[in-house]
Each structure stands twice: as structure tokens, then as C-alpha cells.
Design an enzyme around this catalytic site. Sequence first.
Site, PDB file in Angstrom:
ATOM      1  N   THR A 180      16.319  56.268 -32.838  1.00  0.00           N
ATOM      2  CA  THR A 180      16.062  56.535 -34.150  1.00  0.00           C
ATOM      3  C   THR A 180      14.399  56.781 -34.279  1.00  0.00           C
ATOM      4  OG1 THR A 180      15.875  54.070 -34.500  1.00  0.00           O
ATOM      5  CG2 THR A 180      18.136  55.310 -35.267  1.00  0.00           C
ATOM      6  N   LYS A 205      12.066  59.069 -36.885  1.00  0.00           N
ATOM      7  CA  LYS A 205      10.999  58.863 -37.645  1.00  0.00           C
ATOM      8  C   LYS A 205       9.639  59.488 -37.302  1.00  0.00           C
ATOM      9  CE  LYS A 205      12.584  54.051 -37.053  1.00  0.00           C
ATOM     10  NZ  LYS A 205      12.405  52.890 -36.296  1.00  0.00           N
ATOM     11  N   LYS A 218       8.980  51.650 -28.399  1.00  0.00           N
ATOM     12  CA  LYS A 218      10.285  51.223 -28.429  1.00  0.00           C
ATOM     13  C   LYS A 218      10.162  49.879 -27.432  1.00  0.00           C
ATOM     14  CE  LYS A 218      11.022  55.589 -27.011  1.00  0.00           C
ATOM     15  NZ  LYS A 218      12.255  55.926 -27.767  1.00  0.00           N
ATOM     16  N   ARG A 219      11.571  49.450 -27.374  1.00  0.00           N
ATOM     17  CA  ARG A 219      11.705  48.155 -26.500  1.00  0.00           C
ATOM     18  C   ARG A 219      11.246  48.851 -25.127  1.00  0.00           C
ATOM     19  NH1 ARG A 219      13.717  43.056 -28.166  1.00  0.00           N
ATOM     20  NH2 ARG A 219      13.605  42.898 -25.949  1.00  0.00           N
TER      21      ARG A 219
END
Length: 803
Positions: free
Chosen positions: A648, A652, A540-541
Site C-alpha cells: 500500500t 501512497k 516499509k518493514r
Amino acid sequence: MNFRHAVSRPADADELADAVLNHLTFSIGKTTDTATLSDWRLALTHAIRDMVVAPWFDSVRQVYKEDRKRVYYLSMEFLIGRLLEDAIDNLGLGELARHAMEKHGIDWREVLDDEPDAALGNGGLGRLAACFLDSMSTVGLPAHGYGIRYDHGLFRQGFHDGWQVEEAEEWLRQAHPWEFQRREVQHRIGFGGSVRTTEGDAAEWEPEEVVIAAAYDTPVPGWGGRWTNTLRLWSAKPERLFELDRFNRGDFVGAAAPAILAQTISRVLYPDDTTPQGKELRLKQEYFFTAASIRDLLRRFVSDHKDLRELPNKVAIQLNDTHPAIAVAELVRLLIDRHGMSFDEAFEISRGTLHYTNHTLMPEALERWSWDLMSRVLPRHLQIIEKINRRHEQEFPDRPESTRIIDHGEIRMGNLAFVGSCKVNGVSALHTDLMKRTVFKDLHELHPERIVNVTNGVTPRRWINTCNGRLRDLLNETVGEGWITDLDKLERLRGHATQKSFQDALWDAKRINKASLSNWMLEHTGVGVDPDAMFDVQIKRIHEYKRQLLNILEAAALYNEIRDNPGKDWTPRVKLFGGKAAPGYQQAKLIIKLINDIGKKINEDPAIGDKLKIVFPPNYNVSMAERLIPAADLSEQISTAGMEASGTGNMKLSMNGALTVGTLDGANVEIREAVGPENIFIFGKTADEVNAMRDKGYDSRPAIEADERLARVITQIERGVFSPDDPGRFRAIGDTLRHHDWFMVTADFTSYWTVQRRIDDAWKDRRDWLRKSTINIAGMGRFSSDRSIKNYADYVWEAEYGF
Ligand SMILES: *Cc1c(COP(=O)(O)O)cnc(C)c1O
């Protein structure tokens, strides 16, 4: 569609191979002897695209004929990634396409990997928009995505000596075969200038600068190709390409200058907005794409409707975050100044048509524009915003200060979007609840019907079907193929959760995915890992609230512990990191360096071997996510509670059978509900506890003193154990942890360590791990973006969908 040339599904691989060869020859202009891999990819893409076009026209025609309500999804970002494989799978041509390329002697995976990853977004928000496009087409909802066609998407990340370096991304260096340039669709977008009031509420705005918004359309075929929507991206062009008189006077550079200036607007995703020039450019980008989109949809509406008062019945416009919030002023402006309505009427129609999605509770992330900048760039819009603000104040004379749209010389875009929208939604149950209690508390009290929740989702087409072929096949065998468009069908897996044969098949699928990821990582990072270890993934970021720091501190503490007790029965782990830091975010970049430094120390220590490895492949993007997610055993969703709106990535990973270690934040709360508390590893403070601790003024000292492992790791970092070449390198991290630990890393460390050791034990009971994993997949139905889109259609847009 009865075009003579409509291209239908090829009968067999030979027919498709012929179509590819045709395009190679006539569209690309190459022979099989001279064709490069990219030429073959372009030829295949053209052959596939041909099959999308006729159904696309059919969808457009059907919407016109039935006059159905249309949805316009305005988003500054669409993180769509690669398109070829997804399109092929949505059309059901996977096997055929692979065989067709084999007939030409071309390696299928190499062709797919040759496609640049369209990174027109930063992370979750842009990826959400991309998943929604897929779902709107799949459920048969007439929709357009509107955004910006950036010349350069998100930067490419490299590591130099463990530090992040950024390079310009060049996705348009090669031909982009999916798009159709629409030369006839152009809108003049103005900035600056002066305003002359005319009659009644109307005014005439004479902009000082004008650029052209030029349209590029990409078809978005849904599952089975039954419905195809359009993604329309705007590119900025000059009104006049070239100033001949300047050129003839010998001013060659000056002759091109106005063109270059105009093109600047769609040059890059998220310009550095720490300078005044950067801020102005960002505001212009927002207005540019919003104004072009609103004008475009009004033109379409007016072409087959007489009465603009019908707009809210036929059109729903969704604002993805506040970036397009200037739409409120633009739509009101057009209805008044171009269509002769009164302010009140215009505002009512506009408010019936617009809806706003909030993505963050962090006050510093809610956009504000200075009054001065707004008055310089959008003088007419400022007048309208002032009027909306006054009208709201008249309606609610006692309204609290926090509800003002203009305050202390700033325009608050969140409040503008709220006041100017019909529905305002949060993106998970917790986030929506916190919205009502924090950022929009006072506005919510004035407008109690306005806020609704629509929990985010992800498309199972890309995130299972296409990226995880082995799991796809297993699911198809076990529950049938219906899950692809009705993810609730995965519930049927629950009956197989303890079945040995199913568990073995699930294990094998994951094992193969891990082995192939392991090969890829060895090739790309030089670090080899054991595919039988637990793959523990945080992708993620890089942001302080997402707490990669907590993860790497735990890794360092585990490293100490393994060195102290090498003989213990350790659960072998591979900790995988992926993510980019914003170029100006120093602390996040320092965390990247810390992960790489600690990783190097651990990976090179022969006493550790395969018990613990840290891998951080650079340049995390959609394609890398597609590689990592199918191979993940453990999903790290460890944000400070109350700070991740939804997430999100969590969905996933869980869909692909990873178990979650997480805080009660964002959609993790709903994932826990879906899978049951015994099948997820929850730890840490709750959002309410975090807020209470912050109110009191959090002091990290007691937490550090109470946990020897934590104290030891912080001291090691401060003394340069992981950075002997520069012992003071990580001083800022030590300071943060000791003195201003806003993100509660120290407060949650002990609880995180403890849950991780429970996870080590859980891994040893492979049967039960596989049972948990099965239940996770089975419970993910509600996190399909099809469900999100149906929720929007039913409760926000009031639009019909289906075939
Ligand atoms: C899904 C996704 C994200 C969002 O991940 P979170 O864990 O929800 O922050 C970001 N980047 C890419 C490339 C993604 O695919």
C-alpha cells in the site's frame, strides 16, 4: 440531534478558542499560565471530540432504526497513527483550529506533533485496517472495527552505532483523549479447563482461567462528519482486581499476581513467539479479542432480532488475515452450546457470516497451532474444529491432503478460515491469481466460487489531503474538491500533464516539501541533503523479500562508479530508507547495519558530495510516512516478484506524485495498468520466472560473474570495506548472496542497475518527469480505499452504504 448540549461547529476561531480554554480549565484543570503543550493538545482534542459525539449517536441511531446490515472488521492490528489532525480535517476545521490555537499563542504544528503515534500494528496489514475504518465511515457503511488495546504498541526503534535497538513504546503514558471506556461492556473470556458433553451436539465448557475483556470505544468520523463508526478495542482485566486475604497474610506481590497475569494478554503487540510461553500468549490474544468481539456483536444482534438464522442477512464479519480465524470455531460453538442449534445449522449460519482476507502466500507465515497447545487452551474449540474437518472430509471424500484443517498434529488456520468462510479474498489481482494457483489451489478447486479479489487501497484523506497540503491545494484549484471522496476525479489531471503552469506548480509543491523534509532530517539525523537532488525513497518493514539489500547494493555500486568517474554528469540522489526489523530477525537487523555502514562511508566521502547521500531516520511509523511521502520523487517497490501480496506504500507514494521503480509484484501490476508502462520503471524477473528458477534450484554464481559491479560490491562487503572496525561483520550477507539467494537479489541486480540509470536520465528531462508524475497522480483513483470498501460491500458483504 436535538440535545440541548450538542456541540455544533464553531462559528469562528474565537468560539473554538473559547471551547479550548473551557476544556483546559474544566477537563484538564490547568490555567493558561501552567498549561504544558500536552495540556493544550488535550484541551483542543476534547473540544474537537465534543463535535464528533452527537453525529456519532446519530449514526448509531440510524442503523438501529433502519436495521441495516452491519459490518464487523476483526483485526489484530490497527496502525492508526495520530488522530487529531485527521479528525480536524475530516470535520473541515483545519483553518479554524489553527487560528484558534494562534489566539492562545500556541504553535499549531507543535501541538499536532505532540500527539503520540498509536502504533497498534506492525505495518501494511494494520495500516490497511486503519484506512478501511476511514473509508467505511466516509462512504456511510455501518461498521465496527474490533481489535486489541495494547498497552505497548510496536517497539520504538533507535540506532546505536548503526544497529537497531528496541525500546518499549508508551503511547498510553499520557491520557488518550479519543477513547471512551465502556465500563458496562465486559465479556468473560475463558481458557483451558474441561468439556462435558451434554445433549446432541452441545457441550459444556468449564474454563480453568477467566479474564475480562473490557471495551474502549473510539469514534471514527468520516469525511465531512456525515457518518461516524466505532473502533472498539479490548483490554484484558482480571476478574478480581486484588486478593485481599493474600495481601492481609503479608503476600503483597502475590495479592496482585492474578491481576498482572490477566493483564498480560493485552500487554504487547506481537509477543516474541519463539518460546512456548510466547506462542501460548499469542494464541490467547487471538482468542481473547475474537471471542469478545463475537459475543459483543451477537449480543447486539439478539437485542433487536429474534431469529439467529437471520444473522448472515444482517451481519458480515471480516477476518483480517488468520489472526481472528478462531472465530469460525467460536461462532459455531456459541450457536450450538448457548443457542441450542445443531452443528450443521450452526456451521451453515457461521459460514454465511464470516469472510476471510488472505495476506500472504508464504507458507511459513500461514499460522498453525499445535494440537497439544490448542487442546490445552481451547479444548471445546478443538472438538469443533475436528468436527468441521470431518464434515469437510465427508463432503469431499477424495479431497487432497493439502485441504485438511488438521494435519500432522497441527491446526492450519488458513484452511480453517477458508472452509469456514463465505468469501475468501486476495488483496491484488496478481496475489489472488497466485492464491488460486498455489496456497489454496486444492481448496479453490473444491470451492471455485469462494475466492474473490479486492485490491487494497489507501485513504486519500490522510495520504494526500492531510499529509500534503500543497498538493491538496493544487488539486483543489485544478480539478475541484470532489477528488477527496471520489478519487477517480483525479483523471481530470491528465489534461494538465503537459501544461507548463501546472507542471511548475507541481514542481514547486514538491520542492517545498523536500526542503522542509531536508531540514527535519538535518535536525534528526545530522545529515544535510540538497533538496534539488532526486529523493529516492524505500520505506516499509525491513524484510528480505522486500529487498532493501538490493537497493543498498546498488547504492554501493553507484558509489564505486562515481568515485571512478567523478567528472561525469551524475544525477544527484538522496536515498532514503525507513523501516523496522522484527526483534528476532537477525538477517534483517544485519541489513539495517549494512545500510547504516555503507551510508556512513558514502556520506563522509568528500569526493561524493551531494551526488549521493544515504539517510535512514530511525523509528519509521505513520507520522514519519506522512513526512516522507509528500517529499518523494522515486518510490522503491522492488520485492521479489510473487512475494508482496499488494503493498500500500506503493499507492501512497504514487498518489503524491512519486514515480515507481518496481518489480511486477502485488499491486505494482495494477499501478502499471493505471499509469501506463511508459510512466513507471519496471525491472526484474516475473513471479513465474522466479518460481521456475527456484524449482530448478537457483545458483547465483553466473549472475555474479556476469556483472562486474555486483561482484565488486559483494567482495567489498565481504572484505570489510564498509566495516573496517569489524571486517567479518557482513559475512552472513555475502554467504546468502553467493549460496542461498532465495530472494533473487543477484538475479535482478543487473536489471535494477540498468533501470536506475534510465531513471537518472529521465530525471534530467524535468518536463517529462513532471508529465509522468502528473499521470501517476491522475491514475490513482482506483487505489482509494473507498473503492476497496465498496468492492467488499458489493461482492463480499452484500451490505448497503450511503446516506
Ligand atoms: C503504508 C505503511 C506501511 C506499508 O508499506 P508497504 O510499502 O506497503 O509495505 C507500513 N508502515 C507504515 C507506517 C505505513 O504507513
